[in-house]
Design a protein around this motif. Sequence first.
Motif, PDB file in Angstrom:
ATOM      1  N   UNK A  26       0.807  -1.228   0.000  1.00 52.61           N
ATOM      2  CA  UNK A  26       0.000   0.000   0.000  1.00 52.61           C
ATOM      3  C   UNK A  26       0.838   1.275   0.000  1.00 52.61           C
ATOM      4  N   UNK A  27       1.990   1.247   0.710  1.00 46.39           N
ATOM      5  CA  UNK A  27       2.862   2.427   0.707  1.00 46.39           C
ATOM      6  C   UNK A  27       3.453   2.645  -0.689  1.00 46.39           C
ATOM      7  N   UNK A  28       3.962   1.579  -1.288  1.00 48.88           N
ATOM      8  CA  UNK A  28       4.514   1.695  -2.637  1.00 48.88           C
ATOM      9  C   UNK A  28       3.467   2.112  -3.652  1.00 48.88           C
ATOM     10  N   UNK A  29       2.269   1.601  -3.494  1.00 45.81           N
ATOM     11  CA  UNK A  29       1.190   1.926  -4.426  1.00 45.81           C
ATOM     12  C   UNK A  29       0.796   3.396  -4.342  1.00 45.81           C
ATOM     13  N   UNK A  30       0.702   3.939  -3.112  1.00 46.60           N
ATOM     14  CA  UNK A  30       0.316   5.344  -2.953  1.00 46.60           C
ATOM     15  C   UNK A  30       1.414   6.256  -3.488  1.00 46.60           C
ATOM     16  N   UNK A  31       2.679   5.834  -3.342  1.00 43.88           N
ATOM     17  CA  UNK A  31       3.792   6.603  -3.907  1.00 43.88           C
ATOM     18  C   UNK A  31       3.719   6.592  -5.430  1.00 43.88           C
ATOM     19  N   UNK A  32       3.379   5.435  -6.011  1.00 45.88           N
ATOM     20  CA  UNK A  32       3.255   5.324  -7.468  1.00 45.88           C
ATOM     21  C   UNK A  32       2.138   6.238  -7.989  1.00 45.88           C
ATOM     22  N   UNK A  33       0.999   6.226  -7.306  1.00 41.66           N
ATOM     23  CA  UNK A  33      -0.130   7.053  -7.740  1.00 41.66           C
ATOM     24  C   UNK A  33       0.221   8.531  -7.686  1.00 41.66           C
ATOM     25  N   UNK A  34       0.982   8.927  -6.659  1.00 41.04           N
ATOM     26  CA  UNK A  34       1.346  10.342  -6.518  1.00 41.04           C
ATOM     27  C   UNK A  34       2.291  10.806  -7.630  1.00 41.04           C
ATOM     28  N   UNK A  35       2.953   9.859  -8.294  1.00 37.98           N
ATOM     29  CA  UNK A  35       3.924  10.204  -9.339  1.00 37.98           C
ATOM     30  C   UNK A  35       3.366  10.008 -10.747  1.00 37.98           C
ATOM     31  N   UNK A  36       2.068   9.766 -10.868  1.00 40.79           N
ATOM     32  CA  UNK A  36       1.452   9.577 -12.182  1.00 40.79           C
ATOM     33  C   UNK A  36       0.619  10.803 -12.530  1.00 40.79           C
ATOM     34  N   UNK A  37       0.829  11.329 -13.729  1.00 45.61           N
ATOM     35  CA  UNK A  37       0.074  12.493 -14.186  1.00 45.61           C
ATOM     36  C   UNK A  37      -1.284  12.056 -14.715  1.00 45.61           C
ATOM     37  N   UNK A  38      -2.102  13.012 -15.112  1.00 46.67           N
ATOM     38  CA  UNK A  38      -3.447  12.721 -15.601  1.00 46.67           C
ATOM     39  C   UNK A  38      -3.433  11.881 -16.879  1.00 46.67           C
ATOM     40  N   UNK A  39      -2.322  11.964 -17.658  1.00 44.05           N
ATOM     41  CA  UNK A  39      -2.245  11.173 -18.897  1.00 44.05           C
ATOM     42  C   UNK A  39      -1.590   9.806 -18.681  1.00 44.05           C
ATOM     43  N   UNK A  40      -1.302   9.467 -17.420  1.00 45.31           N
ATOM     44  CA  UNK A  40      -0.797   8.134 -17.112  1.00 45.31           C
ATOM     45  C   UNK A  40       0.706   7.996 -17.122  1.00 45.31           C
ATOM     46  N   UNK A  41       1.445   9.071 -17.322  1.00 42.56           N
ATOM     47  CA  UNK A  41       2.906   9.023 -17.346  1.00 42.56           C
ATOM     48  C   UNK A  41       3.487   9.431 -15.997  1.00 42.56           C
ATOM     49  N   UNK A  42       4.741   8.984 -15.758  1.00 39.41           N
ATOM     50  CA  UNK A  42       5.414   9.396 -14.538  1.00 39.41           C
ATOM     51  C   UNK A  42       5.684  10.893 -14.570  1.00 39.41           C
ATOM     52  N   UNK A  43       5.355  11.573 -13.509  1.00 44.07           N
ATOM     53  CA  UNK A  43       5.480  13.022 -13.489  1.00 44.07           C
ATOM     54  C   UNK A  43       5.423  13.541 -12.057  1.00 44.07           C
ATOM     55  N   UNK A  44       5.997  14.710 -11.851  1.00 46.51           N
ATOM     56  CA  UNK A  44       5.902  15.395 -10.556  1.00 46.51           C
ATOM     57  C   UNK A  44       4.804  16.453 -10.573  1.00 46.51           C
TER      58      UNK A  44
END
Length: 552
Positions: A26-44
Motif C-alpha cells: 500500500x505504501x509503494x502503491x500510494x507513492x506510485x499514484x502520486x507520481x502519475x500524471x493525468x495522462x498516465x505518465x510518470x510526473x511530478x
Amino acid sequence: MNAKSFINKLIYLGLIYLGITFVVYPIGNILRISLISSDGNLSLSQYIAFFSTPVMITALKNTIKVGILTVITCMLVGVFMAFYTQYYKTRFAKLINIILLTPFVLPGVIIVIAFIQLYSEMGIINQALKLLLNLEKPPIKFFGINGIIFVHTFTQYIYFYINTKIALRFLDYSAVESARSLGASKFQVFKDIIFPHLKPAILTSAFMTFATGVSSFSAPYLIGSGYRMMSTQILQSKMNNQMQMASVQVVLLMGISVITMLLYNFYSKQNIVAKNTRNITMKKVVIKNKSLSLAMNLCAYLIILFIITPIVGIVVLSFADSSSWMMKIFPDEFTLGNYKRIFLQKRILSPVKNSIQMSLIAAGGASLIAIVSSYLFIKDKGFLSKILNFLIIIPMAIPASTLGVNLITAFNKKHILLFNNSLVGTYSILPIAYVIATITLVSRSTYTAFTNYNPEYDFASRNLGASNTQTFRWIFIPIVSSGIISGFSLAFMRSLGEYTISALLYGVHNKPLSIAMVNALHDFDIGISMAYGGIIILLGTVFLVLFSKTYD
C-alpha cells in the motif's frame, strides 16, 4: 532441513507475506499514484500542483506548527508531572499516576467530544463562567489552533510523562549524592547530572509526540473550525474523489512521520543505555519551601483537573435527559434512559457490538503476530528475522489518516495479493487496519516480556522432571503473560475508539462506536453520544489497572 526449521521458515514467510501485502505494497502503491500524471505518465505534476496551491502550503505549515506547539506544551505538562509523582514526595501519588495514564486507554475522540461539551461556546463550563462573571460572551474561545493545542496538551503528554518517569526511576542517585557532598548547587546537579540522564527520554518523547501531533485528526476535524491540517485535507480530497492529490498529501505526511520515527529510533537506543546504568535507587525529595510546595501542588492539581474533568463530564452527561437539556444550558434531569435506549434498540446497540467484535479480532490478531514474531526474534538473529522486524516497525511511521487512504487505493479492486479479492467495502478492512495501527506497540510490549524471561528457568524445570508442556504452562506463561495482556489490552482499547481510520474505511455493516458517537453528536442526540462514551470509559477502567501496574 529438519521439521522445526521448515515450520519456522513457513511462519516467517507467512508473516512477511502479511507485512508486504498490508504495509509495504500500500505504501509503494500510494507513492506510485502520486507520481502519475493525468495522462498516465510518470510526473511530478501533482507535487507541483500541491506546492503551487496556497491552501495546501498553509495546511503543511499548520501541520508542522501544531506538531511543534504540541511538543512544547506536552513536554511542560508531562515532564512536570513525572517529577511531581516520581522525584518529589507527594500525597496520592499512585492515584495520580492512574489518572495520568488514562490517555493510554481512552481514545482521543472521546476526550475531544467531552471538551466540546464543556468548553465550546455553548459548553457547560464556558456558560457557567459567563454567568458567574456576568459577561456578554463566553470567555473561553475553544476553537481553531488554540482548541487543538489545548486538547493535544492534555491527551498527548503521555509519552513525556511515562518516559521521564521511567528515566527518573533509573537515575543513579549516588551521583547526585556525591555531587551534593562536593558542594554542587541544586541547579548544577540538575544541569550536569539529572538533565543529561533525562535527555534521551525527553528527545524520544518529543519525536513520538511530534509524530502524533502532526497526524492528529479528531481535534482538527471536530474543533478546528476550518483550521487546515494535512490530516483533514486528506479526508477532504478523498471525499471529493481527488485521489491523486490525496496520495500526494499522504506521501508528504508519511515523509514527515518517517523522518521523525528515524530520529526516534536513533535516540531510543541511547535511552535504553541510560536505563541500564542504575546503581542506587533514587530517594524522593521533600519540598521544604512552603511557597514552592504550594505552587507545585496547585499546578499539579490544576493539570489533573483538566485531565479528569472531561472523563467525569462524559460519565455525568451520559445520564442527562437530552430532551430536557436542549432547552436549558445545564442539564438538571438525569436518567438511565440513554443506556436503556442503547441496549434495547438494535440499531443503536449495533455500533457497540461491531466495535467490541472488531477490537477483539484486531487485538487477538496483533497479539498472535506479536507473540510469534517475538519468539522468532529471540531464537533467530538471521536475515529473515531482520526483515520481519523491519516490517513490524514500519506501521509506527504511518499516520492513521494515511493508513486509511493507503488501503483504499491499494485494494479498491480485486488484487492478486488478496487471491483475487477486494478489501474496500468489506467488514474485514477495519480489523485489518486496526491490526496495522497497533502491531508495533503490541509487539514491543510482548518482546519486552519475552526478553525478561531467563532460559535457565527451562533447565531448572526440566531437571525437576517437568515436561515441555508443563514448563511452558507453569513457568513461561506466568512470566511473560503481563506483557502479552498489556499489549492485547492496549490494542483492544485503541481499536475500540479509533476514529480517524474508521472515518475513512467504515461501511454500513461495520459502523464502529466512534463514528456512532460523533454522528449522534451531530444529530444533537447528546445523551446517546455521551452514553457511548460512558461505555468506552467503563471498558477503559477495566484495563487501566494493567497499565498502572506496568508503569507505576
